[in-house]
Scaffold this motif. Structure first.
Motif, PDB file in Angstrom:
ATOM      1  N   GLN A   4      -8.400 -65.675   9.862  1.00 61.81           N
ATOM      2  CA  GLN A   4      -9.326 -64.635   9.440  1.00 61.81           C
ATOM      3  C   GLN A   4     -10.660 -65.253   9.032  1.00 61.81           C
ATOM      4  OE1 GLN A   4      -8.995 -61.001   9.046  1.00 61.81           O
ATOM      5  NE2 GLN A   4     -11.187 -61.429   8.935  1.00 61.81           N
ATOM      6  N   ASP A   6     -14.361 -65.516   7.251  1.00 59.54           N
ATOM      7  CA  ASP A   6     -14.804 -65.141   5.906  1.00 59.54           C
ATOM      8  C   ASP A   6     -15.826 -64.011   5.974  1.00 59.54           C
ATOM      9  OD1 ASP A   6     -17.706 -66.279   5.740  1.00 59.54           O
ATOM     10  OD2 ASP A   6     -16.535 -67.949   6.516  1.00 59.54           O
ATOM     11  N   TYR A   7     -16.080 -63.420   4.823  1.00 60.02           N
ATOM     12  CA  TYR A   7     -16.954 -62.252   4.719  1.00 60.02           C
ATOM     13  C   TYR A   7     -18.344 -62.516   5.295  1.00 60.02           C
ATOM     14  CZ  TYR A   7     -19.940 -58.716   2.533  1.00 60.02           C
ATOM     15  OH  TYR A   7     -20.853 -57.722   2.310  1.00 60.02           O
ATOM     16  N   HIS A   8     -18.940 -63.649   4.962  1.00 61.08           N
ATOM     17  CA  HIS A   8     -20.324 -63.918   5.377  1.00 61.08           C
ATOM     18  C   HIS A   8     -20.421 -64.105   6.888  1.00 61.08           C
ATOM     19  CE1 HIS A   8     -21.681 -64.134   1.251  1.00 61.08           C
ATOM     20  NE2 HIS A   8     -20.694 -64.960   0.971  1.00 61.08           N
ATOM     21  N   ILE A  10     -18.383 -62.689   9.132  1.00 62.60           N
ATOM     22  CA  ILE A  10     -18.195 -61.364   9.718  1.00 62.60           C
ATOM     23  C   ILE A  10     -19.461 -60.530   9.576  1.00 62.60           C
ATOM     24  CG2 ILE A  10     -16.938 -59.179   9.467  1.00 62.60           C
ATOM     25  CD1 ILE A  10     -14.446 -60.799   8.867  1.00 62.60           C
ATOM     26  N   ARG A  11     -20.112 -60.640   8.436  1.00 71.82           N
ATOM     27  CA  ARG A  11     -21.373 -59.904   8.258  1.00 71.82           C
ATOM     28  C   ARG A  11     -22.412 -60.364   9.267  1.00 71.82           C
ATOM     29  NH1 ARG A  11     -24.473 -56.632   5.654  1.00 71.82           N
ATOM     30  NH2 ARG A  11     -22.807 -55.808   4.365  1.00 71.82           N
ATOM     31  N   ASP A 169     -10.224 -53.892   6.104  1.00 71.99           N
ATOM     32  CA  ASP A 169     -10.246 -54.743   4.919  1.00 71.99           C
ATOM     33  C   ASP A 169     -11.370 -55.772   4.917  1.00 71.99           C
ATOM     34  OD1 ASP A 169      -8.019 -53.430   3.996  1.00 71.99           O
ATOM     35  OD2 ASP A 169      -6.591 -55.003   4.571  1.00 71.99           O
ATOM     36  N   HIS A 170     -11.801 -56.218   6.108  1.00 69.93           N
ATOM     37  CA  HIS A 170     -12.692 -57.375   6.148  1.00 69.93           C
ATOM     38  C   HIS A 170     -14.089 -57.102   6.695  1.00 69.93           C
ATOM     39  CE1 HIS A 170      -9.489 -60.095   4.913  1.00 69.93           C
ATOM     40  NE2 HIS A 170      -8.688 -59.487   5.770  1.00 69.93           N
ATOM     41  N   ILE A 171     -14.276 -56.022   7.439  1.00 70.46           N
ATOM     42  CA  ILE A 171     -15.616 -55.722   7.944  1.00 70.46           C
ATOM     43  C   ILE A 171     -16.376 -54.945   6.880  1.00 70.46           C
ATOM     44  CG2 ILE A 171     -16.910 -54.444   9.693  1.00 70.46           C
ATOM     45  CD1 ILE A 171     -14.706 -55.133  11.669  1.00 70.46           C
ATOM     46  N   PRO A 172     -17.591 -55.391   6.526  1.00 70.41           N
ATOM     47  CA  PRO A 172     -18.369 -54.725   5.478  1.00 70.41           C
ATOM     48  C   PRO A 172     -18.519 -53.227   5.724  1.00 70.41           C
ATOM     49  CG  PRO A 172     -19.379 -56.804   6.058  1.00 70.41           C
ATOM     50  CD  PRO A 172     -18.276 -56.583   7.049  1.00 70.41           C
ATOM     51  N   GLN A 176     -18.730 -50.237   9.187  1.00 70.43           N
ATOM     52  CA  GLN A 176     -17.451 -49.629   9.533  1.00 70.43           C
ATOM     53  C   GLN A 176     -17.575 -48.492  10.556  1.00 70.43           C
ATOM     54  OE1 GLN A 176     -14.061 -49.908   8.462  1.00 70.43           O
ATOM     55  NE2 GLN A 176     -14.490 -51.898   7.539  1.00 70.43           N
TER      56      GLN A 176
END
Length: 214
Positions: A4, A6-8, A10-11, A169-172, A176
């Motif tokens: 998976q 990380d958030y940054h 994916i952003r 859960d993981h895409i900002p 969405q």
């Protein structure tokens, strides 16, 4: 299956998708919620282009549940004969049309549970309708999204429900609404199954896929 992201990361991926196409559109032609339900139901194991070709004349004469019932199953079959599993799909379209007329006054319901109760309408179809017609941030996971989610690390999962949950859960939140359209289009035209076009991929440097092509 990739790890998976990380958030940054994916952003950044979805920022690039948005910069390339701010308002991605689904490729199934429709004129209202009902024709969208029918088109998505017909698209199972078929291409959007093939469905659009078949429904071009169909929706001119049957764009409501009652008109579809008036048209009849035999005439419907003649319109959709070029689509795979057309006989079974025709039966489901007639059944769901009757339910919509008798139980919902001819109106397509806007809840996932109600949509999934219709013959031939599964979770993916329900999510497509919720997203495209009512603009709910619902994630319809098909083979393209499943492949891209697992290859890239955007949303890895062992089945479509797990990938759907990973997207949620993981895409900002601000991405969405269009997430599944960006992913399906990227999977359909760039991150293809047999030989992904990594040389033309705008997220190549962020993707975890180990067997990248040149």
């Amino acid at each position: 299956m990739a790890k998976q992201l990380d958030y940054h990361t994916i952003r950044e991926i979805f920022t690039r998708f948005r910069d390339a196409e701010a308002e991605p559109l689904g490729e199934l032609n429709h004129v209202n919620a009902y024709t969208l339900v029918v088109a998505v139901a017909l698209s199972a194991q078929a291409t959007d282009a093939g469905v659009n070709k078949a429904t071009a004349s169909l929706f001119e004469v049957a764009d409501t549940p009652q008109k579809m019932l008036d048209l009849g199953e035999d005439a419907l079959i003649e319109h959709i004969r070029t689509i795979g599993l057309y006989r079974n799909k025709a039966k489901n379209v007639m059944k769901l049309s009757r339910i919509l007329v008798e139980e919902y006054g001819g109106t397509v319901p806007c809840s996932r549970a109600a949509l999934e109760s219709l013959p031939g309408v599964g979770r993916k179809t329900a999510n497509v309708v919720l997203n495209m017609w009512w603009r709910h941030p619902a994630q319809a996971v098909d083979t393209h999204i499943f492949r891209l989610g697992n290859r890239s690390g955007i949303a890895p999962g062992k089945d479509v429900v797990a990938v759907e949950r990973a997207i949620e859960d993981h895409i900002p939140v601000d991405f969405q609404l269009h997430a599944h359209h960006w992913m399906i289009l990227h999977g359909r035209y760039v991150c293809v199954a047999r030989k992904p076009k990594c040389g033309n991929c705008l997220i190549r440097d962020l993707c975890q896929y180990e067997d990248k092509t040149e």
